[in-house]
Design an enzyme around this catalytic site. Structure first.
Site, short mmCIF file in Angstrom:
data_model
loop_
_atom_site.label_atom_id
_atom_site.label_comp_id
_atom_site.label_asym_id
_atom_site.label_seq_id
_atom_site.Cartn_x
_atom_site.Cartn_y
_atom_site.Cartn_z
N ILE A 1 -27.52 55.31 -9.63
CA ILE A 1 -28.64 54.56 -9.08
C ILE A 1 -28.15 53.35 -8.30
O ILE A 1 -27.11 52.78 -8.63
CB ILE A 1 -29.62 54.14 -10.21
CG1 ILE A 1 -30.98 53.73 -9.68
CG2 ILE A 1 -29.00 53.07 -11.11
CD1 ILE A 1 -32.07 53.66 -10.76
N CYS A 2 -28.87 53.00 -7.24
CA CYS A 2 -28.62 51.76 -6.50
C CYS A 2 -29.99 51.16 -6.19
O CYS A 2 -30.94 51.37 -6.94
CB CYS A 2 -27.79 52.01 -5.23
SG CYS A 2 -28.61 53.01 -3.96
N ARG A 3 -30.13 50.42 -5.12
CA ARG A 3 -31.42 49.80 -4.82
C ARG A 3 -32.44 50.83 -4.33
O ARG A 3 -33.55 50.90 -4.80
CB ARG A 3 -31.24 48.69 -3.77
CG ARG A 3 -32.52 47.95 -3.45
CD ARG A 3 -32.22 46.74 -2.55
NE ARG A 3 -33.43 45.97 -2.32
CZ ARG A 3 -34.22 46.14 -1.27
NH1 ARG A 3 -33.94 47.05 -0.36
NH2 ARG A 3 -35.30 45.40 -1.12
#
Length: 109
Positions: free
Chosen positions: A60-62
């Site tokens: 996951i990232c932004r």
């Protein structure tokens, strides 16, 4: 690109957060492993030590761009990895908890 929706994640799924330090400090998913994408290759061993054997890594990232890059890299290394669609923005919008390192409520930067 293998992806998974935030709604399909279970509480005990292994989550790898590849956002940078300032984003992590503002708020993250509790229990996630944090390795910024800028340090990922050098710190790859931390992931292999922490990830469940024969388990899936949810990256996951932004918003999903950086995590997609890491997901592709992990797949090339033979690791079962999936990109979390929409990233922490969708996580937060779905009402999933976002916390600071101190366990206080956080936010997505």
């Amino acid at each position: 690109m293998p992806t998974v929706a935030v709604a399909d994640l279970k509480d005990d799924d292994f989550l790898l957060d590849v956002r940078e330090d300032d984003e992590w400090k503002a708020g993250h998913a509790e229990g996630a492993l944090h390795i910024p994408i800028s340090e990922f290759v050098a710190r790859f061993g931390e992931l292999t030590e922490a990830a469940p054997q024969d388990g899936r890594v949810h990256v996951i990232c932004r918003s999903g761009g950086r995590s997609a890059q890491v997901t592709m890299y992990l797949a090339q290394q033979g690791i079962d990895a999936v990109n979390v669609d929409g990233g922490m923005q969708v996580w937060e919008a779905a009402g999933r908890p976002v916390v600071t390192d101190e366990g206080q409520p956080g936010f997505v930067l």
